[in-house]
Motif scaffolding. Structure first.
Motif, mmCIF file in Angstrom:
data_model
loop_
_atom_site.group_PDB
_atom_site.id
_atom_site.type_symbol
_atom_site.label_atom_id
_atom_site.label_comp_id
_atom_site.label_asym_id
_atom_site.label_seq_id
_atom_site.Cartn_x
_atom_site.Cartn_y
_atom_site.Cartn_z
ATOM 1 N N HIS A 192 42.848 -30.773 20.689
ATOM 2 C CA HIS A 192 44.129 -30.353 21.211
ATOM 3 C C HIS A 192 45.143 -29.767 20.047
ATOM 4 C CE1 HIS A 192 45.530 -33.924 19.574
ATOM 5 N NE2 HIS A 192 44.567 -34.614 20.433
ATOM 6 N N ASP A 193 46.021 -29.080 20.417
ATOM 7 C CA ASP A 193 47.124 -28.431 19.563
ATOM 8 C C ASP A 193 47.699 -29.538 18.540
ATOM 9 O OD1 ASP A 193 46.770 -26.005 20.733
ATOM 10 O OD2 ASP A 193 48.446 -26.094 21.769
ATOM 11 N N LYS A 194 48.068 -29.250 17.450
ATOM 12 C CA LYS A 194 48.845 -30.431 16.494
ATOM 13 C C LYS A 194 50.118 -30.802 17.490
ATOM 14 C CE LYS A 194 50.503 -30.900 12.084
ATOM 15 N NZ LYS A 194 51.107 -30.486 10.869
ATOM 16 N N ILE A 195 50.152 -32.209 17.230
ATOM 17 C CA ILE A 195 51.438 -32.892 17.891
ATOM 18 C C ILE A 195 52.275 -33.185 17.136
ATOM 19 C CG2 ILE A 195 51.951 -34.795 19.399
ATOM 20 C CD1 ILE A 195 48.965 -35.063 20.024
ATOM 21 N N GLU A 196 53.406 -32.555 17.175
ATOM 22 C CA GLU A 196 54.605 -32.674 16.039
ATOM 23 C C GLU A 196 55.381 -34.017 16.381
ATOM 24 O OE1 GLU A 196 54.862 -31.073 13.492
ATOM 25 O OE2 GLU A 196 53.689 -29.348 13.816
ATOM 26 N N PRO A 197 55.574 -34.849 15.384
ATOM 27 C CA PRO A 197 56.483 -36.010 15.734
ATOM 28 C C PRO A 197 57.901 -35.520 15.891
ATOM 29 C CG PRO A 197 55.036 -36.273 13.683
ATOM 30 C CD PRO A 197 54.799 -34.848 14.212
ATOM 31 N N THR A 198 58.370 -36.463 16.980
ATOM 32 C CA THR A 198 59.803 -36.049 17.147
ATOM 33 C C THR A 198 60.837 -36.985 16.303
ATOM 34 O OG1 THR A 198 59.831 -37.820 18.884
ATOM 35 C CG2 THR A 198 59.349 -35.685 19.505
ATOM 36 N N GLU A 199 62.065 -36.958 16.486
ATOM 37 C CA GLU A 199 63.028 -37.495 15.530
ATOM 38 C C GLU A 199 62.717 -39.261 15.966
ATOM 39 O OE1 GLU A 199 65.082 -38.532 12.348
ATOM 40 O OE2 GLU A 199 64.714 -36.402 13.130
ATOM 41 N N GLU A 200 62.511 -39.381 17.284
ATOM 42 C CA GLU A 200 62.172 -40.762 17.528
ATOM 43 C C GLU A 200 61.022 -41.271 17.114
ATOM 44 O OE1 GLU A 200 61.686 -43.269 21.755
ATOM 45 O OE2 GLU A 200 62.066 -41.125 21.988
ATOM 46 N N HIS A 201 60.262 -40.474 17.095
ATOM 47 C CA HIS A 201 58.704 -40.894 16.106
ATOM 48 C C HIS A 201 58.968 -41.190 14.700
ATOM 49 C CE1 HIS A 201 56.388 -38.387 19.440
ATOM 50 N NE2 HIS A 201 56.862 -39.521 19.938
ATOM 51 N N ASN A 202 59.883 -40.304 14.232
ATOM 52 C CA ASN A 202 60.122 -40.474 12.688
ATOM 53 C C ASN A 202 60.813 -41.959 12.551
ATOM 54 O OD1 ASN A 202 58.633 -38.322 11.778
ATOM 55 N ND2 ASN A 202 60.465 -36.803 12.312
ATOM 56 N N THR A 203 61.949 -42.265 13.401
ATOM 57 C CA THR A 203 62.742 -43.418 13.148
ATOM 58 C C THR A 203 61.932 -44.609 13.330
ATOM 59 O OG1 THR A 203 64.526 -42.290 14.223
ATOM 60 C CG2 THR A 203 64.623 -44.559 14.091
ATOM 61 N N LEU A 204 60.874 -44.608 14.612
ATOM 62 C CA LEU A 204 60.005 -45.737 14.711
ATOM 63 C C LEU A 204 58.941 -45.881 13.754
ATOM 64 C CD1 LEU A 204 58.895 -48.112 16.262
ATOM 65 C CD2 LEU A 204 57.461 -46.212 17.703
ATOM 66 N N ALA A 205 58.667 -44.735 12.921
ATOM 67 C CA ALA A 205 57.689 -44.906 11.788
ATOM 68 C C ALA A 205 58.343 -45.698 10.590
ATOM 69 C CB ALA A 205 57.262 -43.504 11.412
ATOM 70 N N GLY A 206 59.430 -45.075 10.487
ATOM 71 C CA GLY A 206 60.442 -45.606 9.261
ATOM 72 C C GLY A 206 60.520 -46.961 9.519
ATOM 73 N N ARG A 207 60.703 -47.721 10.605
ATOM 74 C CA ARG A 207 60.726 -48.960 10.784
ATOM 75 C C ARG A 207 59.453 -49.579 10.477
ATOM 76 N NH1 ARG A 207 63.294 -53.461 14.199
ATOM 77 N NH2 ARG A 207 61.126 -54.379 15.146
ATOM 78 N N ARG A 208 58.448 -49.270 11.115
ATOM 79 C CA ARG A 208 57.122 -49.813 10.987
ATOM 80 C C ARG A 208 56.682 -49.732 9.390
ATOM 81 N NH1 ARG A 208 53.018 -47.565 15.609
ATOM 82 N NH2 ARG A 208 54.069 -48.581 17.429
ATOM 83 N N VAL A 209 56.951 -48.768 8.511
ATOM 84 C CA VAL A 209 56.703 -48.658 7.251
ATOM 85 C C VAL A 209 57.443 -49.683 6.421
ATOM 86 C CG1 VAL A 209 56.467 -47.176 5.010
ATOM 87 C CG2 VAL A 209 55.789 -46.227 7.493
ATOM 88 N N ARG A 210 58.689 -49.552 6.836
ATOM 89 C CA ARG A 210 59.584 -50.517 5.950
ATOM 90 C C ARG A 210 59.223 -51.921 6.133
ATOM 91 N NH1 ARG A 210 63.879 -48.187 7.115
ATOM 92 N NH2 ARG A 210 64.141 -48.988 9.156
ATOM 93 N N LEU A 211 58.960 -52.209 7.452
ATOM 94 C CA LEU A 211 58.495 -53.785 7.780
ATOM 95 C C LEU A 211 57.386 -54.152 7.147
ATOM 96 C CD1 LEU A 211 59.834 -54.194 11.416
ATOM 97 C CD2 LEU A 211 60.761 -55.560 9.354
ATOM 98 N N GLY A 212 56.263 -53.208 7.154
ATOM 99 C CA GLY A 212 54.838 -53.276 6.600
ATOM 100 C C GLY A 212 54.948 -53.471 5.183
ATOM 101 N N LEU A 213 55.526 -52.895 4.419
ATOM 102 C CA LEU A 213 55.977 -52.988 3.079
ATOM 103 C C LEU A 213 56.441 -54.178 2.710
ATOM 104 C CD1 LEU A 213 56.848 -49.229 1.846
ATOM 105 C CD2 LEU A 213 54.568 -50.392 1.599
ATOM 106 N N LEU A 214 57.630 -54.520 3.399
ATOM 107 C CA LEU A 214 58.175 -55.784 3.171
ATOM 108 C C LEU A 214 57.391 -57.015 3.446
ATOM 109 C CD1 LEU A 214 60.777 -57.507 2.677
ATOM 110 C CD2 LEU A 214 61.403 -57.532 5.114
ATOM 111 N N LEU A 215 56.730 -57.151 4.626
ATOM 112 C CA LEU A 215 55.724 -58.285 4.923
ATOM 113 C C LEU A 215 54.573 -58.171 3.935
ATOM 114 C CD1 LEU A 215 55.526 -57.986 8.660
ATOM 115 C CD2 LEU A 215 56.808 -59.580 7.431
ATOM 116 N N ALA A 216 54.248 -57.007 3.618
ATOM 117 C CA ALA A 216 53.100 -57.220 2.372
ATOM 118 C C ALA A 216 53.700 -57.585 1.105
ATOM 119 C CB ALA A 216 52.481 -55.657 2.343
ATOM 120 N N GLU A 217 54.751 -57.277 0.633
ATOM 121 C CA GLU A 217 55.129 -57.909 -0.445
ATOM 122 C C GLU A 217 55.657 -59.440 -0.339
ATOM 123 O OE1 GLU A 217 56.909 -57.787 -4.410
ATOM 124 O OE2 GLU A 217 55.262 -56.648 -3.252
ATOM 125 N N LEU A 218 56.097 -59.627 0.691
ATOM 126 C CA LEU A 218 56.465 -61.304 0.773
ATOM 127 C C LEU A 218 55.114 -61.963 0.809
ATOM 128 C CD1 LEU A 218 59.156 -61.128 3.658
ATOM 129 C CD2 LEU A 218 59.704 -61.351 1.276
#
Length: 444
Positions: free
Chosen positions: A334-360
């Motif tokens: 299927h065509d490439k699916i472009e992330p929306t601003e909402e997707h980017n915001t959620l991605a930022g939260r997940r990455v931030r928490l993922g890195l934080l938990l990994a470091e802790l």
């Protein structure tokens, strides 16, 4: 060997690694010297092949190995000296690789995004509320009634009573296609519940209204996608003899029912149900508390995020949500699916928490044990009855799948570690309030 910094912008890093030709030549000579005692060649005794001949025979291959080993060693030394940890595999490119000739220095470009410095977290400053729900008598009785329905009995209807949906009809039947009986198309004293959908579409509906002693011919058409190729799409006629018509009978909630479910008596079964319900409540309460903890952590810390990780996570989120909205599309054509601003915001939260938990977890030396991994693999393998061993072997040979199973276990262990150090207050609630708290998770 020389390492020169070419880029330092936010978390982006760039370096040029120069490996001198003399260094490579020395490493090749070292490898040839190590191999010489074991080399046999026509015209020479074992271990007596001249170095010049060995270099001519094996030099090119060993040069490639030496180059790779030298660059890998330089990268390893760089990360050890700098303290950088790359967010993803560094991109390594040989500069002017197409024009490089033996005897020249090797120039390599290495770029990567470094993992950010993670700030310290004061766990004692975290206040959490843990919901505690008990299995009351009403909840246990409701679950018992639901369980009893799975052990439903049937009792003969009055003589001459017609079968209704939900009734059980006991039948002998013989099926034929083009006048010929077929394998698997006959049975005696078969108990069929009308409306269960366990027979070919249209079969059960035609038995509505039959009575004990009736003879009934049922005409159906096998589905085109039927499992047996010799029957798929074929018209069939089933000659049925109705032996009995039985109505559903509410089971007695007694010791005999309890024994059907492996308990000694009704009191024992109720105790088992209460234990299971409270385990479910505990799991639900933990999910609510975990979400609250992640919200708190998300608000407590702030640091730069590797753009590549956020972009990859946003793309994955957008892709997953698109498939949930288009369940009929099972492939990725299927065509490439472009992330929306909402997707980017959620991605930022997940990455931030993922890195934080990994470091802790890293600092707390949290590890996923072999026993925990084995348990997780076995739980997944149960979804493939009869193929558990093949699935187990597949996971053992697939590092990516192992990581997918390990990640949630590691995250939960880090969460448990934080909860142990945080200020946690228990709050007793009813089942309904707990359910509302769980439902609220989906609304956020």
């Amino acid at each position: 060997m020389q390492v020169t910094e070419t880029l330092k912008e936010g978390l982006k890093r760039g370096y040029e690694i120069t490996v001198a030709a003399t260094e490579l030549d020395a490493k090749v000579a070292e490898k040839l010297k190590e191999a010489q005692p074991e080399v046999e060649m026509k015209g020479f005794r074992k271990g007596k092949v001249p170095m010049a001949l060995l270099r001519k025979q094996f030099g090119q291959r060993l040069l490639g190995e030496a180059m790779q080993e030298t660059i890998d060693a330089a990268m390893g030394q760089h990360f050890e000296d700098s303290g950088d940890r790359p967010a993803l595999q560094p991109q390594v490119v040989m500069v002017d690789g197409d024009n490089w000739k033996e005897g020249q220095d090797v120039l390599v470009s290495m770029t990567y995004e470094a993992l950010p410095e993670i700030p310290e977290v004061d766990f004692k400053a975290i206040s959490l509320e843990r919901l505690v729900a008990k299995a009351d008598d009403a909840s246990v009785d409701e679950a018992l009634a639901s369980l009893a329905e799975t052990a439903q009995d049937f009792a003969d209807r009055d003589e001459g009573a017609a079968a209704e949906e939900g009734d059980q009809v006991v039948i002998d039947f013989l099926g034929k296609v083009d006048g010929e009986a077929f394998e698997g198309g006959a049975a005696d004293d078969y108990p069929l519940v009308l409306g269960s959908g366990s027979f070919i579409p249209g079969f059960e509906e035609q038995l509505a209204g039959v009575k004990a002693g009736d003879e009934k011919e049922v005409s159906v058409k096998f589905p085109e996608e039927y499992g047996a190729a010799n029957l798929a799409g074929k018209d069939a006629v089933f000659s049925c003899t109705i032996k009995a018509v039985k109505a559903p009978k509410a089971p007695e909630l007694d010791d005999e029912l309890a024994k059907k479910f492996g308990a000694e008596d009704l009191a024992g079964l109720k105790a088992q149900i209460a234990e299971r319900l409270e385990a479910e409540y505990k799991g639900a309460a933990r999910a609510v508390m975990k979400r609250k903890l992640l919200d708190i952590l998300d608000g407590m810390v702030s640091f730069d995020l590797p753009p590549s990780l956020v972009e990859a996570e946003a793309t994955q989120i957008a892709h997953q949500l698109w498939h949930e909205e288009n369940p009929d599309v099972h492939d990725h054509n299927h065509d490439k699916i472009e992330p929306t601003e909402e997707h980017n915001t959620l991605a930022g939260r997940r990455v931030r928490l993922g890195l934080l938990l990994a470091e802790l977890g890293r600092k707390a030396e949290v590890e996923v044990t072999d026993a925990e991994m084995t348990q997780a693999i076995m739980a997944q393998a149960r979804q493939y009855p009869g193929q558990e061993r093949q699935f187990f072997e597949f996971i053992q040979q697939n590092q990516e799948m192992q990581q997918q199973l390990r990640a949630p276990i590691f995250e939960d262990k880090v969460v448990d570690y934080i909860v142990e150090l945080a200020d946690v207050t228990d709050k007793e609630v009813g089942k309904d309030d707990l359910q509302k708290a769980v439902e609220a998770l989906d609304d956020e």
